[in-house]
Design an enzyme around this catalytic site. Structure first.
Site, mmCIF file in Angstrom:
data_model
loop_
_atom_site.group_PDB
_atom_site.id
_atom_site.type_symbol
_atom_site.label_atom_id
_atom_site.label_comp_id
_atom_site.label_asym_id
_atom_site.label_seq_id
_atom_site.Cartn_x
_atom_site.Cartn_y
_atom_site.Cartn_z
ATOM 1 N N HIS A 203 -15.505 17.732 35.021
ATOM 2 C CA HIS A 203 -16.534 18.786 34.976
ATOM 3 C C HIS A 203 -15.939 20.136 35.394
ATOM 4 C CE1 HIS A 203 -19.136 15.326 34.412
ATOM 5 N NE2 HIS A 203 -18.466 14.780 35.425
ATOM 6 N N GLU A 218 -20.427 17.399 41.915
ATOM 7 C CA GLU A 218 -19.267 16.597 41.528
ATOM 8 C C GLU A 218 -18.062 17.477 41.201
ATOM 9 O OE1 GLU A 218 -20.028 14.093 38.144
ATOM 10 O OE2 GLU A 218 -18.006 13.253 38.117
ATOM 11 N N HIS A 280 -13.403 11.631 38.805
ATOM 12 C CA HIS A 280 -14.861 11.810 38.739
ATOM 13 C C HIS A 280 -15.525 11.208 39.973
ATOM 14 C CE1 HIS A 280 -15.586 13.197 34.494
ATOM 15 N NE2 HIS A 280 -14.295 12.915 34.473
ATOM 16 N N GLU A 344 -13.656 6.811 39.427
ATOM 17 C CA GLU A 344 -14.910 7.269 40.044
ATOM 18 C C GLU A 344 -14.726 6.995 41.529
ATOM 19 O OE1 GLU A 344 -17.506 8.677 38.489
ATOM 20 O OE2 GLU A 344 -17.623 7.920 36.428
HETATM 21 ZN ZN ZN Z 1 -18.200 12.837 36.061
#
Ligand code: ZN
Length: 388
Positions: A203, A218, A280, A344
């Site tokens: 992002h 995030e 992420h 993640e």
């Molecule tokens: Zn993400």
């Protein structure tokens, strides 16, 4: 975290899936409709010894009666596999081994002799060349599948199916062989020095990614961790490329999801990176869910290894719940040509993890985990040598 911008492309993928994959499944059903095989090959537990029922000890009347095959294409993943089905009169016990000298996949079929079927059947030629049926003794037989090139244990599975009288199907032995992945030769060496490593902080800019209950974004955490990874890797002598170094969109503000993600893969592909690491933070509706997970797309024999090494590193240094590694078709790991993963790190929707992830100290621990994982990856990959 997958955001709303990406939802549209996921929806379109699902539509494509419905349009192409479902009809092809039903094509496969003309062979076998009760095969436990809806998941991607990489996540299917491999059954190397398929057992249905006990087999009588005396000379058998059980026979291999017929055999047929087809190639099943997955329109979404672009992969294909060959399925070979052998009909038997009664249950059998099957074990399988790979013989690199052939190269061959050898099935030992206990409890059935070769019946009235062709001695050999020509297969598609690309995934497998032919299958030969051979008598072993009064009770047992073999099916030998000749392969164009040696495959790995993870590239095939063998299982048996019971008879299905309602659909007039006999007992069956089923062999699935995945199409070999494109041959890219890697020659990894141990150590981080001079490795070209692309770090992709998820992002950024107009896209905040997931947002926690206390408003931590995030995109801020992923950049913080990525910058720390960069510093550590450069200290170890690696060349690090970042898809972004500040809070910006990589392609441009409010671009389409594909343009934005493609811009990230181009950084890696154009610079002939050794590995690609996308960072992420997860999110979920239940705030108690937490932990670390790492995803890979199996383009080579190194993607899963990279995922395991980085996941182990993150769990060791961060101490969050180990949610494991999984194959997945995320754009950035699928469209980068080198081994790549998407980690993640934790769940921003979990207030405790949101707080941790926003701290300098924990970001430093996460970065340390990724660097340890990369170091371990290069030493293990070097032991595997070149090849796929
Ligand atoms: Zn993400």
């Amino acid at each position: 975290m997958l955001n709303l911008r990406r939802f549209r492309s996921i929806f379109l993928s699902l539509l494509l899936f419905m349009m192409f994959f479902v009809p092809q499944i039903s094509m496969a059903e003309t062979l076998d409709n009760n095969v436990p095989d809806a998941r991607p090959a990489a996540s299917v537990p491999i059954l190397k010894s398929a057992i249905s029922l006990p087999v009588a000890g005396a000379a058998t009347t059980n026979q291999l009666n017929s055999a047929r095959w087809l190639v099943h294409k997955d329109a979404v993943e672009g992969t294909s596999k060959l399925r070979l089905v052998i009909d038997t009169s009664d249950p059998v016990i099957v074990s399988s081994t790979l013989d690199g000298n052939g190269p061959q996949l050898v099935l030992d079929i206990k409890g059935a002799v070769v019946g009235d079927l062709d001695d050999s059947i020509t297969l598609d030629g690309q995934i497998a060349e032919k299958v030969r049926f051979i008598k072993k003794d009064g009770n047992n037989s073999q099916a030998i599948v000749d392969l164009p090139a040696m495959i790995d244990d993870g590239d095939y599975k063998v299982f048996t199916l019971k008879s299905d009288t309602a659909n007039k199907k006999s007992f069956r032995v089923v062999v699935d062989i995945n199409k070999p992945v494109p041959k890219v030769v890697y020659n990894f060496t141990p150590g981080l020095r001079n490795k070209v490593i692309v770090i992709d902080p998820g992002h950024g800019g107009s896209d905040p990614g997931a947002i926690g209950p206390n408003k931590v974004q995030e995109k801020t955490v992923t950049l913080g961790v990525a910058q720390k990874v960069k510093a550590m890797l450069e200290n170890a002598g690696a060349k690090v490329l970042m898809t972004r170094q500040t809070d910006v969109d990589v392609y441009g503000p409010n671009a389409s999801a594909v343009d934005e993600l493609k811009a990230r893969t181009i950084v890696a592909n154009n610079n002939k990176a050794d590995v690609f690491v996308s960072i992420h933070i997860n999110a979920f509706s239940n705030p108690t869910v937490g932990g670390t997970a790492t995803y890979y797309y199996q383009k080579s024999n190194y993607d899963a290894l990279l995922a395991t090494c980085i996941q182990d590193g993150l769990v060791a240094t961060g101490g969050l719940q180990d949610r494991g590694t999984y194959p997945a078709g995320f754009y950035v790991i699928k469209r980068t040509t080198m081994p790549s993963i998407l980690a993640e790190l934790g769940f921003i929707s979990n207030p405790a993890e949101e707080k941790l992830l926003s701290t300098y100290q924990f970001q430093q621990q996460m970065a340390q985990g990724i660097v340890q994982g990369l170091d371990k990856f290069f030493s293990q990959a070097a032991k595997r040598g070149g090849g796929l």
